[in-house]
Design an enzyme around this catalytic site. Structure first.
Site, mmCIF file in Angstrom:
data_model
loop_
_atom_site.group_PDB
_atom_site.id
_atom_site.type_symbol
_atom_site.label_atom_id
_atom_site.label_comp_id
_atom_site.label_asym_id
_atom_site.label_seq_id
_atom_site.Cartn_x
_atom_site.Cartn_y
_atom_site.Cartn_z
ATOM 1 N N HIS A 1 25.859 11.894 50.683
ATOM 2 C CA HIS A 1 24.930 11.537 49.575
ATOM 3 C C HIS A 1 23.955 12.824 49.124
ATOM 4 O O HIS A 1 23.728 12.799 48.081
ATOM 5 C CB HIS A 1 24.193 10.362 50.174
ATOM 6 C CG HIS A 1 25.063 9.164 50.028
ATOM 7 N ND1 HIS A 1 24.804 8.143 49.214
ATOM 8 C CD2 HIS A 1 25.800 8.566 51.061
ATOM 9 C CE1 HIS A 1 25.733 6.967 49.571
ATOM 10 N NE2 HIS A 1 26.238 7.624 50.709
ATOM 11 N N ASP B 1 18.942 8.433 45.087
ATOM 12 C CA ASP B 1 20.230 7.750 45.357
ATOM 13 C C ASP B 1 20.000 6.426 45.141
ATOM 14 O O ASP B 1 18.863 5.625 45.089
ATOM 15 C CB ASP B 1 20.449 8.026 46.756
ATOM 16 C CG ASP B 1 21.715 7.546 47.220
ATOM 17 O OD1 ASP B 1 22.691 8.482 47.260
ATOM 18 O OD2 ASP B 1 22.103 6.400 47.452
ATOM 19 N N ALA C 1 34.245 22.358 58.590
ATOM 20 C CA ALA C 1 34.813 23.329 57.748
ATOM 21 C C ALA C 1 34.115 23.465 56.704
ATOM 22 O O ALA C 1 33.449 22.790 56.207
ATOM 23 C CB ALA C 1 36.360 22.789 57.292
ATOM 24 N N GLN D 1 34.371 22.729 53.603
ATOM 25 C CA GLN D 1 35.824 22.094 52.937
ATOM 26 C C GLN D 1 36.023 22.468 51.544
ATOM 27 O O GLN D 1 37.632 22.674 51.236
ATOM 28 C CB GLN D 1 35.391 20.809 52.919
ATOM 29 C CG GLN D 1 36.606 19.787 52.345
ATOM 30 C CD GLN D 1 36.313 18.203 52.755
ATOM 31 O OE1 GLN D 1 36.486 18.130 53.861
ATOM 32 N NE2 GLN D 1 36.246 17.335 52.026
ATOM 33 N N SER E 1 35.346 14.123 49.296
ATOM 34 C CA SER E 1 36.573 14.459 49.578
ATOM 35 C C SER E 1 37.547 14.318 48.653
ATOM 36 O O SER E 1 38.287 15.178 48.058
ATOM 37 C CB SER E 1 36.834 13.875 50.956
ATOM 38 O OG SER E 1 36.127 14.330 51.998
ATOM 39 N N GLU F 1 36.879 16.397 45.590
ATOM 40 C CA GLU F 1 36.898 17.969 45.871
ATOM 41 C C GLU F 1 38.510 18.373 45.854
ATOM 42 O O GLU F 1 38.883 19.338 45.509
ATOM 43 C CB GLU F 1 36.297 18.293 47.420
ATOM 44 C CG GLU F 1 34.748 18.270 46.883
ATOM 45 C CD GLU F 1 33.853 18.162 48.480
ATOM 46 O OE1 GLU F 1 34.785 18.345 49.552
ATOM 47 O OE2 GLU F 1 32.940 17.839 48.315
ATOM 48 N N GLN G 1 36.068 3.712 50.870
ATOM 49 C CA GLN G 1 37.389 4.460 50.916
ATOM 50 C C GLN G 1 38.697 3.916 50.379
ATOM 51 O O GLN G 1 39.519 4.518 50.127
ATOM 52 C CB GLN G 1 37.400 5.117 52.435
ATOM 53 C CG GLN G 1 36.131 6.058 52.574
ATOM 54 C CD GLN G 1 35.690 6.028 54.053
ATOM 55 O OE1 GLN G 1 36.425 5.480 54.896
ATOM 56 N NE2 GLN G 1 34.450 6.368 54.646
HETATM 57 C C1 UDX Z 1 31.610 8.456 52.993
HETATM 58 C C2 UDX Z 1 31.650 8.049 51.486
HETATM 59 O O1 UDX Z 1 32.382 8.663 50.583
HETATM 60 C C3 UDX Z 1 30.499 7.534 50.846
HETATM 61 O O2 UDX Z 1 30.735 7.192 49.781
HETATM 62 C C4 UDX Z 1 29.625 6.674 51.722
HETATM 63 O O3 UDX Z 1 28.391 6.167 51.145
HETATM 64 C C5 UDX Z 1 29.413 7.197 53.055
HETATM 65 O O4 UDX Z 1 30.715 7.465 53.504
HETATM 66 P P1 UDX Z 1 31.668 10.852 54.249
HETATM 67 O O5 UDX Z 1 32.347 10.139 55.114
HETATM 68 O O6 UDX Z 1 30.829 11.733 54.413
HETATM 69 O O7 UDX Z 1 30.744 9.720 52.867
HETATM 70 O O8 UDX Z 1 32.726 11.506 53.196
HETATM 71 P P2 UDX Z 1 32.832 12.187 51.984
HETATM 72 O O9 UDX Z 1 32.283 11.544 50.736
HETATM 73 O O10 UDX Z 1 34.116 12.860 51.625
HETATM 74 O O11 UDX Z 1 31.742 13.404 52.250
HETATM 75 C C6 UDX Z 1 31.902 14.501 52.965
HETATM 76 C C7 UDX Z 1 31.333 15.837 52.742
HETATM 77 O O12 UDX Z 1 31.363 16.450 53.922
HETATM 78 C C8 UDX Z 1 32.361 16.240 51.702
HETATM 79 O O13 UDX Z 1 31.323 17.221 50.538
HETATM 80 C C9 UDX Z 1 32.982 17.672 52.415
HETATM 81 O O14 UDX Z 1 33.066 18.590 51.440
HETATM 82 C C10 UDX Z 1 31.925 17.809 53.668
HETATM 83 N N1 UDX Z 1 32.690 18.231 54.600
HETATM 84 C C11 UDX Z 1 33.384 17.556 55.350
HETATM 85 C C12 UDX Z 1 32.504 19.796 55.079
HETATM 86 O O15 UDX Z 1 31.642 20.220 54.399
HETATM 87 N N2 UDX Z 1 33.240 20.092 56.227
HETATM 88 C C13 UDX Z 1 34.168 19.206 56.926
HETATM 89 O O16 UDX Z 1 34.613 19.890 57.824
HETATM 90 C C14 UDX Z 1 34.152 17.989 56.349
#
Ligand code: UDX
Length: 466
Positions: free
Chosen positions: A26, A126, A346, A348, A368, A371, A388
């Site tokens: 978020h 948010d 990472a 990412q 993710s 991205e 998810q």
């Molecule tokens: C998830 C859901 O997507 C979200 O909608 C919900 O409200 C909460 O759970 P999350 O598990 O954090 O969030 O996944 P994601 O939405 O994919 O966000 C992860 C973020 O972390 C991405 O922006 C990704 O780039 C970043 N990330 C992930 C990193 O910077 N490094 C990593 O190694 C892994």
């Protein structure tokens, strides 16, 4: 953009306040939105943030920061469970509104004492922060809402009472594969759910989100028109809002530095990726919250090792339940020498943009997913909870850029899935082609006259008119 500096006759530049929910998935989109407003339109930005998962102001010298007491009890914070934290934070802010009112007022009023300081135009929150919206209302500050999930997810939230009335929820084991004709292509198993928080808590969080969205002066969704055209059209009919904009993928609209990783990103993996052939590496990451048990962890490790494909695997602290740092199985490191890299966190977006990366095994968090779509990388989906499941459904069924790895995590199944995506067979190649077509649509929406670019311009004009 017209009028950035004149703000409706007022000679002062304008300021936007933003308040993300303090979780990685978020924080990032909100900070990217703030970055885009600042870079593209010159708006000044104040970030309101909590002590829980606090942001580091030193990393964003271009923004002003104000801390808001969150009141999350230490026991709840320690669980890190998103639904529990959302409810606790809102309850605390509603029980003693003076704290949030004071923080908002200091973000607005302190500036007004200075003739030269930018005037606050609005607050972007948010969608989980209803208590903040209520406080802003008392101060006469208009709120806009950022939805960090998909348009389809918001439609699902709006439909939640109907889903209960019709008996789809709470879901029954025997009905999981039953279609939900009101929300195609979703099935009962794809609806928003969590494994750890109670159904009542989820219901309450969703009811609060829909109230926040219905009350706002404008809604920004981190998606783009060409990705979810039907869902956006239906939402515009279902919600009677002055403004509803699809402005994503937001991470593509601001500079990389406006990202706000809560963990240190290990850039050594980029040097390692530089040594790998184009399209050869599977990137494996399950986001910031999803967890697995130690048996599943071992199956993932051997599945990756046995696939024979190069991989970059993020094993973040607490990925494996009840352990801080998971132990890789004996013999694993020797088995994958030279073609496997394991890191804790990472960069990412840079990883997915790297030419060596040809696939992403993801939990399908919305960030993710976006991205991956933004870089044309096809996916193996292993959804865990919350939104998810539905994201994975769209990846497989609507966009055709990946497939779900279902059932128990078992090394043979993992190996098969990796080979299906990365092994050069027809199915994997078609997913890669479709991912490339989708990537081009992302590039188009970010063009000078593209839908998301235009959305940001409309957003700025609208903010200045408030
Ligand atoms: C998830 C859901 O997507 C979200 O909608 C919900 O409200 C909460 O759970 P999350 O598990 O954090 O969030 O996944 P994601 O939405 O994919 O966000 C992860 C973020 O972390 C991405 O922006 C990704 O780039 C970043 N990330 C992930 C990193 O910077 N490094 C990593 O190694 C892994």
């Amino acid at each position: 953009v017209q009028g950035v500096r004149d703000g409706g006759g007022d000679p002062r530049p304008r300021r936007v306040l933003v308040f993300p929910l303090p979780f990685q998935g978020h924080i990032d989109p909100m900070m990217h939105l703030a970055g885009a407003l600042h870079a593209r339109a010159g708006l000044a930005v104040t970030v309101l943030h909590t002590r829980f998962n606090a942001l580091d102001p030193a990393r964003h010298p271009e923004f002003r920061f104000v801390e808001v007491p969150d009141g999350v009890p230490a026991g709840v914070a320690a669980t890190g469970r998103i639904i529990d934290v959302i409810l606790a934070m809102n309850a605390a802010m509603e029980a003693s509104p003076a704290a949030v009112l004071g923080a908002l007022a200091s973000a607005m009023i302190a500036e007004d004492e200075d003739e030269e300081a930018p005037r606050a135009a609005c607050l972007v929150i948010d969608s989980n922060l209803l208590s903040v919206q209520r406080a802003a209302e008392k101060l006469g500050l208009p709120t806009m809402v950022l939805r960090t999930g998909s348009a389809a997810c918001l439609r699902c939230f709006l439909a939640y009472p109907m889903l209960h009335d019709k008996g789809y929820l709470p879901s029954q084991e025997s009905q999981l594969y039953m279609p939900v004709p009101e929300l195609p292509p979703l099935r009962v198993r794809d609806l928003f759910q969590t494994k750890i928080s109670s159904h009542e808590m989820v219901r309450e969080v969703i009811a609060r989100i829909t109230e926040t969205v219905r009350n706002c002066s404008g809604l920004i969704i981190n998606t783009f028109e060409a990705l979810e055209p039907d869902e956006l059209q239906k939402l515009r009919g279902e919600l009677d809002l002055p403004l509803l904009l699809a402005a994503g993928p937001l991470h593509k609209l601001s500079s990389k530095t406006t990202g706000s990783s809560l963990l240190d990103q290990d850039y050594s993996c980029i040097e390692w990726l530089d040594t790998q052939p184009p399209g050869s590496v599977l990137y494996v990451s399950f986001g910031s919250l999803a967890a697995m048990d130690s048996g599943e962890f071992v199956e993932v490790a051997w599945g990756l090792a046995n696939s024979g494909h190069p991989f970059l695997w993020v094993v973040r602290p607490n990925l494996v339940q009840d352990t801080d740092i998971a132990q890789l199985p004996d013999g694993f490191e020797d088995a994958v020498k030279g073609r496997g890299m394991v890191i804790q966190w990472a960069p990412q977006q840079e990883v997915l943009a790297h030419r060596a990366v040809g696939g992403f095994w993801t939990h399908c968090g919305w960030n993710s997913t976006l991205e991956s779509v933004g870089e044309g990388v096809p996916m193996i989906c292993r959804p865990n909870a919350v939104d998810q499941m539905m994201n994975a459904r769209y990846v497989e069924e609507v966009w055709g850029v990946g497939f779900e790895l279902e059932g128990e995590l078992e090394r043979g199944e993992v190996e098969g899935a990796v080979r299906k995506l990365m092994g050069g067979g027809r199915e994997g190649a078609e997913m890669t082609e479709r991912a490339e077509v989708l990537r081009r649509k992302v590039a188009e929406c970010l063009d000078g006259s593209g839908s998301s670019r235009t959305a940001i311009d409309k957003l700025v004009d609208y903010m200045l008119s408030l």
